[in-house]
Design a protein around this motif. Structure first.
Motif, PDB file in Angstrom:
ATOM      1  N   LEU A   1      -8.434  -2.898   3.884  1.00  0.00           N
ATOM      2  CA  LEU A   1      -8.266  -4.176   4.579  1.00  0.00           C
ATOM      3  C   LEU A   1      -7.823  -3.941   6.026  1.00  0.00           C
TER       4      LEU A   1
ATOM      5  N   MET B   1      -4.949  -1.935   0.605  1.00  0.00           N
ATOM      6  CA  MET B   1      -4.494  -2.381   1.922  1.00  0.00           C
ATOM      7  C   MET B   1      -5.032  -1.508   3.045  1.00  0.00           C
TER       8      MET B   1
ATOM      9  N   PHE C   1     -14.240 -10.726   3.961  1.00  0.00           N
ATOM     10  CA  PHE C   1     -12.803 -10.488   3.765  1.00  0.00           C
ATOM     11  C   PHE C   1     -12.359 -10.860   2.354  1.00  0.00           C
TER      12      PHE C   1
ATOM     13  N   ALA D   1      -9.918  -5.062   9.312  1.00  0.00           N
ATOM     14  CA  ALA D   1      -9.291  -6.025  10.227  1.00  0.00           C
ATOM     15  C   ALA D   1      -9.308  -5.475  11.646  1.00  0.00           C
TER      16      ALA D   1
ATOM     17  N   MET E   1     -13.140  -7.800   0.465  1.00  0.00           N
ATOM     18  CA  MET E   1     -12.162  -6.736   0.735  1.00  0.00           C
ATOM     19  C   MET E   1     -10.899  -6.922  -0.098  1.00  0.00           C
ATOM     20  N   VAL E   2     -10.440  -8.147  -0.192  1.00  0.00           N
ATOM     21  CA  VAL E   2      -9.197  -8.428  -0.908  1.00  0.00           C
ATOM     22  C   VAL E   2      -9.311  -8.011  -2.369  1.00  0.00           C
TER      23      VAL E   2
ATOM     24  N   ARG F   1      -8.004  -4.642  -3.589  1.00  0.00           N
ATOM     25  CA  ARG F   1      -6.555  -4.434  -3.659  1.00  0.00           C
ATOM     26  C   ARG F   1      -6.132  -3.147  -2.945  1.00  0.00           C
TER      27      ARG F   1
END
Length: 309
Positions: free
Chosen positions: A119, A116, A107, A123, A110-111, A114
């Protein structure tokens, strides 16, 4: 894949020695690496070949490896990819905690994108995979599981990460909504076909070739497609044999179960179902532009069911 391996090695770093030891042990075992391959192919098929794709492929492999570490603890497995499982070598506590490390490192990776959308996909995928694990746990020893219920488990537990792998590659390429959906559908079908064949190989493979003990699913009381088909379509004796072995979750009757499964053509049926699903994966690629990478995705779908390991 060499570039992905370099990213994996770099992102495995931790100041905690045990984390490095366990993570390196499980990653270095190799495996098919189908999920990161799928991310690379998906991105490249839609025009993206940058370094970020390597990072995303490595992230996918970390998620997969974390699930393996946790799976082996839950299943009390002692052999994977032809050698001792991490929990057999380092203990359950270390395996669970290092699995958590790999999840959280994934994770973090993933961040850095940038993005979303990526992500959100991951998730959702990790949450559904966890649901699939629980569904499978609830089905242990259940001789009344239907084929639809079995397919639901593998779509949650296995196919969801294949779907996410393909979707992430497409998203990283800035593909259209139609193309992203097509790649996600391809991944879901690919993962489903792959898992059905995995379940077939537990009754027809070679232990050394597949890298795990034959009859593991039986020993864990898992009602997989060959067993479900035998219980529904085999003669009364074959059906009773499978039911008894599943209820007692024992490998002791593996040869009896194998004979029962073979007597009613359950393995051929399961393979045929996997081939149908693999062809659905190929059909899903229609919106993806023709290219060498597109053809590689077609071949990957067909290889997923034409294998002995």
């Amino acid at each position: 894949m060499q570039a992905v391996d370099r990213v994996i090695r770099a992102r495995l770093h931790s100041d905690v020695v045990l984390i490095r030891q366990v993570a390196e042990y499980i990653i270095s075992a190799g495996g098919k690496r189908l999920r990161p391959v799928l991310t690379l192919l998906s991105g490249r098929a839609l025009g993206h070949g940058g370094e970020q794709l390597h990072e995303l492929a490595a992230m996918i492999e970390f998620i997969h490896t974390a699930t393996l570490l946790h799976d082996d603890v839950v299943d009390e497995s002692d052999l994977r990819r032809g050698r001792e499982t991490a929990n057999a070598l380092f203990g359950n506590a270390a395996s669970v905690l290092v699995g958590d490390f790999l999840y959280t490192r994934a994770f973090q990776m993933m961040v850095t994108t940038r993005n979303m959308d990526i992500l959100a996909v991951m998730a959702e995928a990790t949450n559904i995979i966890a649901e699939g694990e629980v569904l499978q746990l609830l089905n242990i020893g259940n001789t009344d599981v239907t084929e639809d219920e079995y397919l639901r488990v593998i779509k949650y537990k296995t196919a969801k990460l294949f779907e996410a792998s393909a979707r992430v590659g497409a998203l990283s390429a800035g593909a259209s909504a139609e193309q992203v959906r097509a790649m996600a559908e391809y991944g879901m079908y690919l993962g489903t076909a792959f898992q059905i064949i995995d379940d077939v190989l537990d009754y027809s493979g070679d232990a050394e070739t597949i890298g795990k003990s034959l009859g593991d699913d039986l020993a864990e009381g898992k009602p997989t497609l060959p067993l479900i088909y035998t219980m529904r379509n085999g003669n009364p004796e074959a059906s009773a044999t499978v039911r008894d072995a599943l209820e007692h979750a024992s490998r002791d009757r593996f040869q009896d179960v194998l004979a029962a499964v073979q007597s009613c053509g359950a393995l051929d049926y399961a393979r045929a179902e996997a081939v149908k699903v693999a062809e659905q994966a190929v059909a899903a690629l229609a919106p993806i532009p023709e290219s060498d990478t597109h053809q590689a995705l077609v071949e990957l779908a067909r290889l997923s069911v034409d294998r002995s390991a």
